[in-house]
Motif scaffolding. Structure first.
Motif, PDB file in Angstrom:
ATOM      1  N   VAL A 113      22.645  35.205  54.829  1.00  0.00           N
ATOM      2  CA  VAL A 113      21.344  35.341  55.485  1.00  0.00           C
ATOM      3  C   VAL A 113      20.414  34.177  55.205  1.00  0.00           C
ATOM      4  O   VAL A 113      19.392  34.033  55.877  1.00  0.00           O
ATOM      5  CB  VAL A 113      20.662  36.663  55.067  1.00  0.00           C
ATOM      6  N   TYR A 118      22.223  33.145  49.823  1.00  0.00           N
ATOM      7  CA  TYR A 118      22.013  34.586  49.682  1.00  0.00           C
ATOM      8  C   TYR A 118      22.835  35.345  50.714  1.00  0.00           C
ATOM      9  O   TYR A 118      22.865  34.975  51.891  1.00  0.00           O
ATOM     10  CB  TYR A 118      20.527  34.930  49.825  1.00  0.00           C
ATOM     11  N   LEU A 120      23.847  39.321  52.140  1.00  0.00           N
ATOM     12  CA  LEU A 120      23.505  40.741  52.225  1.00  0.00           C
ATOM     13  C   LEU A 120      24.778  41.539  52.441  1.00  0.00           C
ATOM     14  O   LEU A 120      25.608  41.202  53.299  1.00  0.00           O
ATOM     15  CB  LEU A 120      22.526  40.961  53.372  1.00  0.00           C
ATOM     16  N   LEU A 155      22.231  48.941  49.869  1.00  0.00           N
ATOM     17  CA  LEU A 155      22.219  47.507  50.129  1.00  0.00           C
ATOM     18  C   LEU A 155      22.242  46.744  48.812  1.00  0.00           C
ATOM     19  O   LEU A 155      21.766  47.235  47.779  1.00  0.00           O
ATOM     20  CB  LEU A 155      20.983  47.100  50.931  1.00  0.00           C
ATOM     21  N   VAL A 157      22.224  42.363  47.306  1.00  0.00           N
ATOM     22  CA  VAL A 157      22.089  40.937  47.615  1.00  0.00           C
ATOM     23  C   VAL A 157      22.904  40.145  46.603  1.00  0.00           C
ATOM     24  O   VAL A 157      22.766  40.337  45.388  1.00  0.00           O
ATOM     25  CB  VAL A 157      20.615  40.488  47.584  1.00  0.00           C
ATOM     26  N   LYS A 159      24.576  36.067  45.547  1.00  0.00           N
ATOM     27  CA  LYS A 159      24.237  34.651  45.615  1.00  0.00           C
ATOM     28  C   LYS A 159      25.483  33.832  45.316  1.00  0.00           C
ATOM     29  O   LYS A 159      26.206  34.115  44.351  1.00  0.00           O
ATOM     30  CB  LYS A 159      23.140  34.323  44.598  1.00  0.00           C
ATOM     31  N   SER A 262      18.509  46.067  61.068  1.00  0.00           N
ATOM     32  CA  SER A 262      18.198  44.773  60.459  1.00  0.00           C
ATOM     33  C   SER A 262      16.758  44.693  59.950  1.00  0.00           C
ATOM     34  O   SER A 262      16.487  43.956  58.998  1.00  0.00           O
ATOM     35  CB  SER A 262      18.451  43.649  61.468  1.00  0.00           C
ATOM     36  N   ALA A 265      16.590  46.300  56.513  1.00  0.00           N
ATOM     37  CA  ALA A 265      17.469  45.490  55.667  1.00  0.00           C
ATOM     38  C   ALA A 265      16.795  44.172  55.290  1.00  0.00           C
ATOM     39  O   ALA A 265      16.911  43.699  54.152  1.00  0.00           O
ATOM     40  CB  ALA A 265      18.785  45.227  56.389  1.00  0.00           C
ATOM     41  N   HIS A 266      16.068  43.583  56.228  1.00  0.00           N
ATOM     42  CA  HIS A 266      15.389  42.318  55.957  1.00  0.00           C
ATOM     43  C   HIS A 266      14.262  42.508  54.955  1.00  0.00           C
ATOM     44  O   HIS A 266      14.042  41.654  54.069  1.00  0.00           O
ATOM     45  CB  HIS A 266      14.840  41.745  57.269  1.00  0.00           C
ATOM     46  N   LEU A 269      15.899  42.899  51.583  1.00  0.00           N
ATOM     47  CA  LEU A 269      16.398  41.586  51.174  1.00  0.00           C
ATOM     48  C   LEU A 269      15.282  40.755  50.554  1.00  0.00           C
ATOM     49  O   LEU A 269      15.450  40.170  49.464  1.00  0.00           O
ATOM     50  CB  LEU A 269      16.984  40.868  52.396  1.00  0.00           C
ATOM     51  N   ASN A 270      14.138  40.676  51.219  1.00  0.00           N
ATOM     52  CA  ASN A 270      13.034  39.857  50.711  1.00  0.00           C
ATOM     53  C   ASN A 270      12.515  40.374  49.375  1.00  0.00           C
ATOM     54  O   ASN A 270      12.215  39.585  48.465  1.00  0.00           O
ATOM     55  CB  ASN A 270      11.900  39.830  51.737  1.00  0.00           C
ATOM     56  N   ILE A 273      15.050  39.440  46.604  1.00  0.00           N
ATOM     57  CA  ILE A 273      15.012  38.008  46.289  1.00  0.00           C
ATOM     58  C   ILE A 273      13.756  37.672  45.486  1.00  0.00           C
ATOM     59  O   ILE A 273      13.797  36.880  44.539  1.00  0.00           O
ATOM     60  CB  ILE A 273      15.086  37.172  47.582  1.00  0.00           C
TER      61      ILE A 273
END
Length: 384
Positions: A113, A118, A120, A155, A157, A159, A262, A265-266, A269-270, A273
């Motif tokens: 992503v 990174y 997902l 979910l 994340v 790296k 999405s 999920a986004h 994700l943020n 991170i």
């Protein structure tokens, strides 16, 4: 004269026979029977060329960013069958030499992503893994580390440290609709990257018992074991969901698959991170759906809303005066459909936000201001 007539008749007969054979076997040899440019001949009939439907461009844009995820973990396997009694099972497991440590491997998928590495994927793909390896479509491989996980949405994340990484594009409008064509990309059964096609069958699926927070896209695009964590894309190659689960009585695809949209999920994700974990809004109460019987007992016109089944002492709801039996009908001025709707709408609220609850109590409507807290960390539901 009669002889000449006989020769003429025979010549005409032979010519007609040749013409019949040519028109039957090679009609294109005759003048006027050439098909016009751009037309196709099928079964001897010419017609206009049909447009070719292909999603190759969408796949070409998205597929390089979908990776295979391989995990290894050590498991202690009993050397003999364990008894049914839990206490006895625990005792036997603790005895030296009763179990043997073995390596267990599993596979799944993930989506790159961000260009800085990174990825997902699903939490259940990398749950309890001792090592994780990622394989790209271009043949490169890399060890991956876990940045953060969110068991309640399934979910995680990862790296990796590689350069020139292809990344997927999120659907900025989150405009997926029931009936839209979608493509699922992943690594089913470990056979290699595979793309399947279907449509969006439904939106907002919940009450499946898969995650705490459920708001799934349902699709009939084939999703099989190994597809988990892969991409569900639209016909422009944009990410619309993370493939997560299937309904199956056989272990294979039955045309009922589920993907995390999405948009949520986004957001997750943020958060992972930025802080390594996910924070969700929390009121310190347990909501339940209003059944038809409860609606009748409370003299409600419909079963819309959520009834408070439990209030945590000293929690945000308790401090605001929320009581067991209250019916939450709105949140910040917007109607509450049911308990899942309430939880999903509370989740993105920041700690400290003052939420206004529209509550019905003893036939009267009240407005209660509740300061949103942070939901305590929770483990993944048992059985997953």
């Amino acid at each position: 004269m009669r002889r000449l007539w006989l020769i003429f008749a025979q010549t005409v007969t032979v010519c007609l026979g040749v013409l019949f054979l040519v028109s039957t076997l090679r009609p294109q040899w005759l003048p006027g029977n050439q098909p016009p440019a751009g037309n196709s001949v099928a079964g001897g009939a010419a017609g206009p060329a049909l447009p070719v439907v292909s999603y190759a461009s969408a796949v070409a844009r998205a597929a390089p960013s979908v990776v295979n995820v391989y995990t290894r973990k050590h498991v202690d396997v009993p050397l003999v069958p364990l008894p049914a009694d839990p206490a006895l099972r625990q005792l036997l497991r603790s005895l030296p030499g009763f179990t043997q440590r073995q390596n267990s491997t599993s596979l799944g998928s993930g989506v790159i992503v961000r260009a800085d590495g990174y990825i997902l994927t699903n939490y259940h793909v990398i749950e309890s893994a001792d090592s994780i390896e990622v394989s790209l479509r271009d043949g490169r491989q890399a060890a991956a580390r876990i940045v953060g996980t969110d068991p309640e949405s399934d979910l995680a994340v990862l790296k990796i440290d590689l350069d020139k990484l292809p990344t997927i594009v999120f659907d900025p409008e989150q405009s997926v609709r029931v009936g839209d064509v979608v493509l699922a990309i992943g690594n089913p059964f470990g056979v290699g990257q595979t793309t399947t096609q279907g449509i969006v069958s439904a939106l907002g699926r919940n009450r499946l018992g898969i995650n705490t927070y459920e708001d799934f896209i349902q699709t009939d695009a084939a999703i099989n074991p190994g597809n988990s964590g892969g991409a569900l894309i639209d016909t422009q190659g944009r990410l619309v969901g993370i493939n997560t689960a299937i309904y199956s009585e056989t272990g294979g695809s039955l045309g009922i698959g589920f993907a995390i949209p999405s948009g949520p999920a986004h957001q997750i994700l943020n958060q992972i991170i930025q802080s390594g974990h996910v924070q969700r809004g929390w009121l310190g109460l347990e909501p339940q759906d209003i059944t038809p019987d409860l609606a009748q007992a409370f003299h409600l016109g419909s079963a819309q809303g959520a009834i408070v089944a439990r209030v945590l002492p000293r929690g945000p709801a308790a401090r605001a005066g929320v009581q067991v039996g209250d019916i939450i009908q709105s949140l910040d001025g917007q109607p509450v459909r049911d308990s899942f709707d309430l939880l999903n709408r509370l989740a993105p609220l920041k700690a400290g936000h003052v939420a206004r609850l529209g509550v019905m109590r003893s036939g009267k409507t009240l407005a209660l201001d509740v300061t949103v807290g942070v939901r305590p960390a929770a483990q993944r539901p048992a059985g997953h």
